[in-house]
Design a protein around this motif. Structure first.
Motif, PDB file in Angstrom:
ATOM      1  N   GLN A   2      20.714  25.908  18.921  1.00  0.00           N
ATOM      2  CA  GLN A   2      20.765  24.596  19.170  1.00  0.00           C
ATOM      3  C   GLN A   2      20.570  23.798  17.661  1.00  0.00           C
ATOM      4  O   GLN A   2      21.737  22.881  18.267  1.00  0.00           O
ATOM      5  N   MET A  15      23.358  24.478  15.595  1.00  0.00           N
ATOM      6  CA  MET A  15      24.291  23.990  15.011  1.00  0.00           C
ATOM      7  C   MET A  15      24.370  24.542  13.537  1.00  0.00           C
ATOM      8  O   MET A  15      26.079  25.233  13.616  1.00  0.00           O
ATOM      9  N   GLN A  50      30.513  17.394  15.599  1.00  0.00           N
ATOM     10  CA  GLN A  50      30.173  18.687  14.937  1.00  0.00           C
ATOM     11  C   GLN A  50      29.698  19.970  15.831  1.00  0.00           C
ATOM     12  O   GLN A  50      29.236  20.608  15.681  1.00  0.00           O
ATOM     13  N   GLN A  51      28.773  18.879  17.421  1.00  0.00           N
ATOM     14  CA  GLN A  51      28.692  20.840  18.751  1.00  0.00           C
ATOM     15  C   GLN A  51      30.066  20.773  18.141  1.00  0.00           C
ATOM     16  O   GLN A  51      29.637  22.445  19.380  1.00  0.00           O
ATOM     17  N   ARG A  52      31.192  20.390  18.856  1.00  0.00           N
ATOM     18  CA  ARG A  52      32.030  20.940  19.636  1.00  0.00           C
ATOM     19  C   ARG A  52      32.645  21.988  18.203  1.00  0.00           C
ATOM     20  O   ARG A  52      33.358  22.770  18.175  1.00  0.00           O
ATOM     21  N   PRO A  80      23.955  24.251  24.997  1.00  0.00           N
ATOM     22  CA  PRO A  80      25.436  23.929  23.921  1.00  0.00           C
ATOM     23  C   PRO A  80      26.645  22.428  24.169  1.00  0.00           C
ATOM     24  O   PRO A  80      26.682  22.355  24.112  1.00  0.00           O
ATOM     25  N   HIS A  82      24.624  17.425  22.985  1.00  0.00           N
ATOM     26  CA  HIS A  82      25.339  15.736  22.557  1.00  0.00           C
ATOM     27  C   HIS A  82      26.711  15.528  23.190  1.00  0.00           C
ATOM     28  O   HIS A  82      27.023  14.895  22.825  1.00  0.00           O
TER      29      HIS A  82
END
Length: 221
Positions: free
Chosen positions: A100, A102, A154-156, A175, A178
């Motif tokens: 979570q 990242m 950033q999550q991607r 996942p 955001h």
């Protein structure tokens, strides 16, 4: 390791075994204090509220934490018996984890963050990585420091990095928390495509903004 099943036998976080939390967790959860087996190549969505232990579940399965009661088995083997070398092999070849938080390195570029994983596995070509970044709308950020990206971007990046390895099971902790609707759909398609190509299972946790998986089983945590 050709991992086929992950089984939980009466597992519960140590902290939940205190006082009233034990009876609450045990009575309401489909996972804690239950007999649960995750099987390839099925898809599972673990629906959870904050504080119910979704990140703990991923950490227990990934071997990062052992502060739980009960037993977790990979193909019938108790994971508490695995040594560091065994875990290194499992994490490189059998189980991929998107945490979570990242764990993006802000001073490194997008591609450098991804290469941390891909250099270990050699699983994706640069062209394949750039194609994934392009599908997620951030190919033009490949050489930019990660600190300049939004949280959603950033999550991607973290998702692409997670997919840069072979896996039998894919653990995804919040996942798409955001991501907007469009990127949520693209991520779901990308993840399912990669899992299908590898004959892998998906175990995804979610509080609210659910990953748009298809043909999945829902378990309440």
């Amino acid at each position: 390791m050709d991992l086929k099943t992950i089984s939980l036998h009466d597992v519960m976080p140590d902290i939940f075994a205190l006082g009233d939390e034990k009876s609450s967790a045990g009575s309401e959860s489909d996972i804690w204090m239950r007999q649960v087996t995750f099987v390839r190549p099925e898809h599972y969505l673990v629906a959870a509220q904050s504080g119910t232990g979704k990140s703990s579940l991923c950490s227990f399965i990934y071997g990062n934490r052992s502060d739980y009661q009960g037993c977790i088995e990979f193909d019938g083997e108790d994971i508490r018996k695995f040594d560091d070398l065994r875990w290194a092999e499992i994490r490189q070849r059998s189980i991929a984890l998107l945490p979570q938080e990242m764990r993006i390195f802000p001073e490194l570029s997008v591609m450098e963050n991804i290469d941390i994983k891909n250099r270990l596995t050699g699983f994706k070509s640069r062209a394949a990585i750039m194609e994934m970044l392009d599908r997620l709308g951030i190919a033009h950020k490949a050489d930019k420091p990660a600190r300049l990206l939004s949280i959603g971007q950033q999550q991607r990046v973290a998702i692409v990095r997670t997919l840069c390895q072979p896996f039998a099971f894919l653990l995804l902790d919040e996942p798409v928390s955001h991501l907007d609707e469009r990127n949520n759909a693209v991520v779901a398609e990308m993840i399912e495509g990669e899992a299908s190509a590898q004959g892998a299972a998906i175990i995804a946790t979610s509080v609210g903004n659910n990953l748009r998986l298809t043909n999945y089983q829902t378990l309440n945590l």
